[in-house]
Each structure stands twice: as structure tokens, then as C-alpha cells.
Design an enzyme around this catalytic site. Structure first.
Site, PDB file in Angstrom:
ATOM      1  N   LEU A  35      58.470  32.134  11.988  1.00 31.71           N
ATOM      2  CA  LEU A  35      57.809  31.681  13.215  1.00 31.71           C
ATOM      3  C   LEU A  35      57.553  30.064  12.839  1.00 31.71           C
ATOM      4  CD1 LEU A  35      57.045  32.812  15.954  1.00 31.71           C
ATOM      5  CD2 LEU A  35      54.601  33.101  14.878  1.00 31.71           C
ATOM      6  N   ASP A  36      58.208  29.302  13.915  1.00 31.07           N
ATOM      7  CA  ASP A  36      58.127  28.066  13.940  1.00 31.07           C
ATOM      8  C   ASP A  36      56.648  27.288  13.601  1.00 31.07           C
ATOM      9  OD1 ASP A  36      60.859  27.818  13.747  1.00 31.07           O
ATOM     10  OD2 ASP A  36      61.024  27.206  16.015  1.00 31.07           O
ATOM     11  N   PRO A  37      56.404  25.920  13.022  1.00 27.74           N
ATOM     12  CA  PRO A  37      55.117  25.437  12.969  1.00 27.74           C
ATOM     13  C   PRO A  37      54.512  25.392  14.426  1.00 27.74           C
ATOM     14  CG  PRO A  37      56.348  24.384  11.485  1.00 27.74           C
ATOM     15  CD  PRO A  37      57.427  25.548  12.503  1.00 27.74           C
TER      16      PRO A  37
ATOM     17  N   ALA B  42      54.837  27.173  16.818  1.00 24.90           N
ATOM     18  CA  ALA B  42      54.664  28.630  17.537  1.00 24.90           C
ATOM     19  C   ALA B  42      53.288  29.152  16.984  1.00 24.90           C
ATOM     20  CB  ALA B  42      55.912  29.371  17.379  1.00 24.90           C
TER      21      ALA B  42
END
Length: 311
Positions: A46-48, A50
Site C-alpha cells: 500500500l503506497d505511502p 494511501a
């Protein structure tokens, strides 16, 4: 003298509600340190930028991570109309602008084309390797990144909010490998607009959802109170689609030794009726404790992955 193993034998899943501005690797490290766990991993980056569900496996639960890779996911995201960025999210430099603001009717009419099995080109700023290097490293160096289209599946897509004419919120149910930033990019292109993802939250990964999620502050409080186990979900949480079979103490002993066990005809019939099409995977359990993940073949259960919970 043997080298002491770092960390404790903590086994189970943490359904973390990851905060913004924190990478998945950093989140796993935080949780691992909180539990002083010997081993940890996660199911789905999960991207930073998000927030939301990041399932983290501790100890023997890491053996079930592969079964989460194909899990369906729910994302809720917002598109900001008017500008496209290099990264397709709010972090990137603006590369194009437009006065076009799609109406709700136009967005609603365009969404069905993105439901089902579709071809999708990942964003240039992604972790995909190109010639041995990460695409985002090449893109940051100003190099052109040519990524191939991939076949992905989006099961559902709908508008869930529209606070103003500059923004629309969409919720999707997806299969593996879907890039929400690419979806926003392609939807904007279809509508003749410019847009980027300005907010993204993952609300579900298979059996892990907001209803059983915990935040870092909550986990820290549990640890400080000596109640860390309350933040753990069972190893079997990731195996909810796999039929289980209760085994005797003797059979559990054999499976833990890597030996197969013979099933009774009625056990075979019951398991075969519960297996997913094309699957022969069965979870052997002893009471509430998982013993092994096994293959069902010719009337026998053969252990593929044994859970060493006695360590």
C-alpha cells in the site's frame, strides 16, 4: 554456542489500518518491533499516500501470505479533475491541465467500460522492474519507461460521493494487480479530461476489512498494557476459502513430521464437496490450531506447509 534467534515466536495476523505517509515496509517493521516478533511479512503493498487495510503476517502466519495474493480488494478513491500529474497522484508534478469537468452522468456512463477483464498499463512510477531496475527509479531519473499492458479484473465500480464539480469519489472491487492510479488516468482520458488521484483508501483485502482493523496507536496501547495478543487474528483468517479438516492427535503428529495421512471415504466425500474448482488444498486443524496445509490426493492428505507453532 548457537546464535540466539532474534524476536519471539509470535504467530498470527494483524489487520493494520495503515496511516498516510507511511510505506508498507515501514509499517511492517513497526508492527514487528511492537510484538518483538521473529518474523513478519505483508499481503499487498500500500503506497505511502494511501491509507487503509494492510494485512501483516507474524511468525508462522507468513506461510499463508501466498494465499492472500489473489484476494479481492476494495478501494475507495477520489479523483481531482483539472490536472494530471507525472505520478497520477497528488505527489507528482503537474504535466497537463484542462478546464473539462466531467458530470456525474458522464462518469457513471464511462465506468462500465472499466468493469470486467480489462487491459491496463501500470503507472511509470511503480515498483515494476524494467531491465533489473524499478520503474519509479527510472522515471525519477527522467528516463522514458515503457511498461506493457496487463490483463486485470475489476469486479465492480460505482460513484460513492461527489462533494463538488472538481472531485468525484469512486469505490471499486478488484482482483490482483490493479493500479488505481492507472484507472483514474484512463477514466480521465476516456472523458477527455485531466485528473489524478487525490485520496486513496483500501477498505478490504480478502477477509481483512475495516471491521477487524486496528491502528498503530491502538496496538501500542495494547502492548504497553501487556495485551498484545488482543491485536492478533488467527493464522487461519487468511484461509477462510480453504476447507478445513479436524485431525486426531496421531494424524497431527504424522503431518507435522511431513508424512501423509489416509482419509476415510466419508471424509473424502465431505472435502471434495467443499473444495473450490481446480483446487486440492485442505487445512488440517487440531482443535482451533492449524497443523498443516495439505494436498488432497488419492484418498490421502499430504502436507505442503507445516505450521511449527510448538516452537
Amino acid at each position: 554456542m548457537g546464535r540466539r534467534k532474534r524476536g519471539q515466536p509470535i504467530h498470527g495476523w494483524v489487520c493494520l489500518d495503515k496511516p498516510l505517509e507511511m510505506g508498507s515496509t515501514q509499517a511492517v517493521s513497526r508492527v514487528r518491533r511492537l510484538f518483538d516478533a521473529a518474523k513478519a511479512g505483508h499481503a499487498g503493498t500500500l503506497d505511502p499516500l494511501a491509507s487503509g487495510i494492510l494485512p501483516i503476517a507474524l511468525g508462522e502466519a507468513t506461510k499463508t501470505v501466498p494465499f492472500m495474493m489473489d484476494a479481492r480488494k476494495v478501494y475507495r478513491f477520489s479523483i481531482a479533475w483539472g490536472a494530471s500529474t507525472a505520478t497520477q497522484d497528488r505527489e507528482g508534478e503537474i504535466v497537463a491541465r484542462s478546464d473539462v469537468r466531467p458530470t456525474l452522468g458522464q462518469v457513471r456512463a464511462a465506468l462500465p467500460a472499466f468493469v470486467g477483464d480489462i487491459d491496463q498499463v501500470p503507472p511509470a512510477f511503480s515498483a515494476i522492474k524494467v531491465g533489473g531496475e524499478r520503474a519509479y527509479d527510472l522515471a525519477r531519473d527522467g528516463q522514458a519507461v515503457d511498461l506493457k499492458s496487463r490483463r486485470v479484473t475489476i469486479h465492480e465500480a460505482s460513484i460513492t460521493d461527489a462533494p463538488d464539480r472538481d472531485h468525484v469519489e469512486i469505490t471499486v472491487l478488484t482482483g490482483k494487480g490493479v493500479y488505481i492510479r492507472s484507472l483514474a488516468r484512463d477514466l480521465a482520458a476516456t472523458l477527455g479530461a485531466e485528473g489524478h488521484v487525490c485520496a486513496l483508501r483500501r477498505e478490504r483485502v480478502g477477509p481483512f476489512g475495516l471491521q477487524n482493523a486496528v491502528g498503530l496507536e491502538f496496538l501500542e496501547d495494547l502492548v504497553h498494557r501487556g495485551a498484545a495478543s488482543e491485536g492478533l487474528l488467527p493464522i487461519t483468517t487468511a484461509l477462510d476459502d480453504i476447507p478445513d479438516l479436524a485431525v486426531t492427535d496421531e494424524d497431527a503428529f504424522r503431518l507435522r513430521q511431513g508424512r501423509s495421512i489416509v482419509l476415510l471415504p466419508r471424509q473424502m466425500e465431505t472435502l471434495q464437496a467443499r473444495l473450490s474448482p481446480g483446487s486440492d488444498l485442505v487445512s488440517a486443524v487440531q482443535g482451533s490450531e492449524p497443523v498443516a496445509l495439505c494436498s488432497l490426493k488419492a484418498g490421502r492428505l499430504a502436507p505442503d506447509r507445516v505450521f511449527n507453532l510448538q516452537l
